[in-house]
Design a protein around this motif. Sequence first.
Motif, short mmCIF file in Angstrom:
data_model
loop_
_atom_site.label_atom_id
_atom_site.label_comp_id
_atom_site.label_asym_id
_atom_site.label_seq_id
_atom_site.Cartn_x
_atom_site.Cartn_y
_atom_site.Cartn_z
N GLY A 140 0.86 4.10 -2.78
CA GLY A 140 0.74 5.52 -2.45
C GLY A 140 1.75 6.37 -3.18
O GLY A 140 1.45 7.48 -3.64
N PHE A 141 2.99 5.84 -3.33
CA PHE A 141 4.01 6.57 -4.09
C PHE A 141 3.59 6.74 -5.56
O PHE A 141 3.82 7.79 -6.17
N VAL A 142 2.99 5.69 -6.11
CA VAL A 142 2.53 5.76 -7.50
C VAL A 142 1.44 6.83 -7.64
O VAL A 142 1.47 7.66 -8.55
N ILE A 143 0.47 6.79 -6.73
CA ILE A 143 -0.62 7.77 -6.79
C ILE A 143 -0.09 9.18 -6.58
O ILE A 143 -0.54 10.14 -7.22
N ALA A 144 0.89 9.31 -5.67
CA ALA A 144 1.45 10.63 -5.37
C ALA A 144 2.14 11.24 -6.59
O ALA A 144 2.21 12.47 -6.73
N GLY A 145 2.64 10.40 -7.49
CA GLY A 145 3.22 10.92 -8.72
C GLY A 145 2.20 11.08 -9.83
O GLY A 145 2.31 11.98 -10.67
N PHE A 146 1.19 10.21 -9.83
CA PHE A 146 0.20 10.23 -10.91
C PHE A 146 -0.77 11.40 -10.78
O PHE A 146 -1.18 11.99 -11.80
N MET A 177 0.82 -1.21 0.00
CA MET A 177 0.00 0.00 0.00
C MET A 177 0.86 1.27 0.00
O MET A 177 0.50 2.28 -0.61
N THR A 178 2.01 1.20 0.69
CA THR A 178 2.92 2.35 0.67
C THR A 178 3.44 2.62 -0.73
O THR A 178 3.47 3.77 -1.20
N SER A 188 8.65 9.00 -13.28
CA SER A 188 8.66 8.76 -11.84
C SER A 188 7.54 7.82 -11.43
O SER A 188 7.70 6.98 -10.54
N VAL A 189 6.38 7.95 -12.09
CA VAL A 189 5.27 7.04 -11.83
C VAL A 189 5.65 5.61 -12.22
O VAL A 189 5.40 4.65 -11.48
N VAL A 190 6.29 5.46 -13.38
CA VAL A 190 6.69 4.13 -13.84
C VAL A 190 7.71 3.51 -12.90
O VAL A 190 7.63 2.32 -12.57
N ILE A 191 8.67 4.31 -12.44
CA ILE A 191 9.69 3.80 -11.51
C ILE A 191 9.05 3.29 -10.22
O ILE A 191 9.37 2.19 -9.74
N ASN A 192 8.15 4.09 -9.65
CA ASN A 192 7.49 3.65 -8.42
C ASN A 192 6.57 2.47 -8.67
O ASN A 192 6.39 1.61 -7.79
N LEU A 193 6.01 2.38 -9.85
CA LEU A 193 5.13 1.26 -10.19
C LEU A 193 5.90 -0.06 -10.21
O LEU A 193 5.35 -1.11 -9.90
N LEU A 194 7.18 0.00 -10.56
CA LEU A 194 8.00 -1.20 -10.62
C LEU A 194 8.25 -1.81 -9.24
O LEU A 194 8.66 -2.97 -9.14
N CYS A 195 8.02 -1.04 -8.18
CA CYS A 195 8.20 -1.57 -6.83
C CYS A 195 7.07 -2.52 -6.44
O CYS A 195 7.28 -3.45 -5.63
N ILE A 196 5.88 -2.32 -6.98
CA ILE A 196 4.72 -3.09 -6.55
C ILE A 196 4.84 -4.57 -6.88
O ILE A 196 4.53 -5.42 -6.02
N PRO A 197 5.28 -4.98 -8.09
CA PRO A 197 5.44 -6.42 -8.34
C PRO A 197 6.35 -7.10 -7.34
O PRO A 197 6.13 -8.27 -6.98
#
Length: 344
Positions: A43-49, A39-40, A159-168
Motif C-alpha cells: 500500500g505504501f508503494v502504491i500510495a507513492g506510485f 499488504m501494508t 520514495s516508491v523505490v524505498i518503500n518497494l525495498l520493504c516488500i522483499p
Amino acid sequence: MLGVGVHARHNAGSTIHMGQHGITKNAQQWLLVLDTKTMTNAGFVIAGFVPLVLFWIFGNQQLQVIWSVSLGLGAIPAIVAFCYEVSYWADSVEVHGHHSSGEVPKWLILKRYWKNVLGLSFAWWVVKIYRYPFGIYSSMITNNITGGNSSLSIVLGWSVVINLLCIPGTVLGTFLIDYLGLKTTMIVGLLLQAAIGFTMGIMYSQLTNHVATFALTGLFISCHEIGPGSCLCTLAAQSGPTAVNKQLSVIAVMIGKVGAFIGTWVFPQIIDSFGGSNTMKGNTGPFWIGSGLAILGAATILFLVKPFTDGSMESEDKAFHVYLEENGYDVSCMDIGQPAEGDV
C-alpha cells in the motif's frame, strides 16, 4: 482518528485472523504476515506510485488536481473495507448471536502476563523509535545520491523505490517464520539489521554520494521487515490466551506508536547533535543509534517474550479460564477455555 480507526483495529484484527477456522495452523503465521504487513508495505508503494503517475499526466502546473485525485482514490479502499466490515459483522451476529466474551479486568491480565506484555511493549517501543524516523531520514540519503535534485518526479520516484525495498523483507520473513519460528526470526532480523547499520556507520565515508549507500539503507530497512515487521503482530497474537490476546496486542501497539512519535521528534535533534545533516557524523549517527536499539530489541525479545505454541495455547486457554474463576471473575459468558462436552 487514524490511531483509533486503523492502527488499533489493524492489530486487534491480526489476532482474530490467527483463530480463523479452515486455515491450518502451519499456514496461519505466514498468511497473517502476508495479509497484513506485506499488504501494508504494498500500500505504501502504491500510495507513492499513484501521485507519480498523476504527475506524469498532469505536470507541475496541476498539483491541486494531483492532490485531489490522489485523496479521492485513497478513499476507495477505505470504503470497500468499511462495507466488508459491516457485512462481516452482520454475518457474525446472524451466526453467533450477540454473545460477548465479556471485558476481563486489565489488572487480572497484567498480573498473569505482565512479562510478555512488558517484553512486547518495550520491544515495539524500541523498534518504532528508529524505524519511523528512518523513513524520513532516507530522504536525506536520496538527496545526497541525486545531488539535491528537487524535481517532484525524482522525489516521488525514489520514495516508491524505498518503500518497494520493504516488500522483499516481509516476503522472506513469511518463509523464515515457518523454519525458524517467530521469536528466532525476529531476533535474527534485528541482529542482521544491527550488523548492516554498524557497517554503514563505519564505511559511510567510502559510500558517500554512491548508490551503494542507498542499497545498504534498503537492506537495513528490509532486515527490519524480516524481523519485527513480520513478527511483532504475530508474536502479540501468541503471547496470551485467545480470550484476551487482542487486548495484549493493542496495549503493545499503543506503546509502540508512542515510540514512533518520540523517534520522529528526537532523530532530527540526534542528527544535529552529531554535527548536522551536512556532515559525515550527522549522517552516520542515526545508523549507530538505530543499530544499538535493534540489539536492545533483540535482547528484550530473547529474555522477556515467550510465545505460546499451537499445543500450549489450548492448554493456556483452559488455565486462564481456571485462573479467572479463582479470582472471582464470572466466566459463564466465555466460551473459550471451557472444557468440551467430551471432556466432562
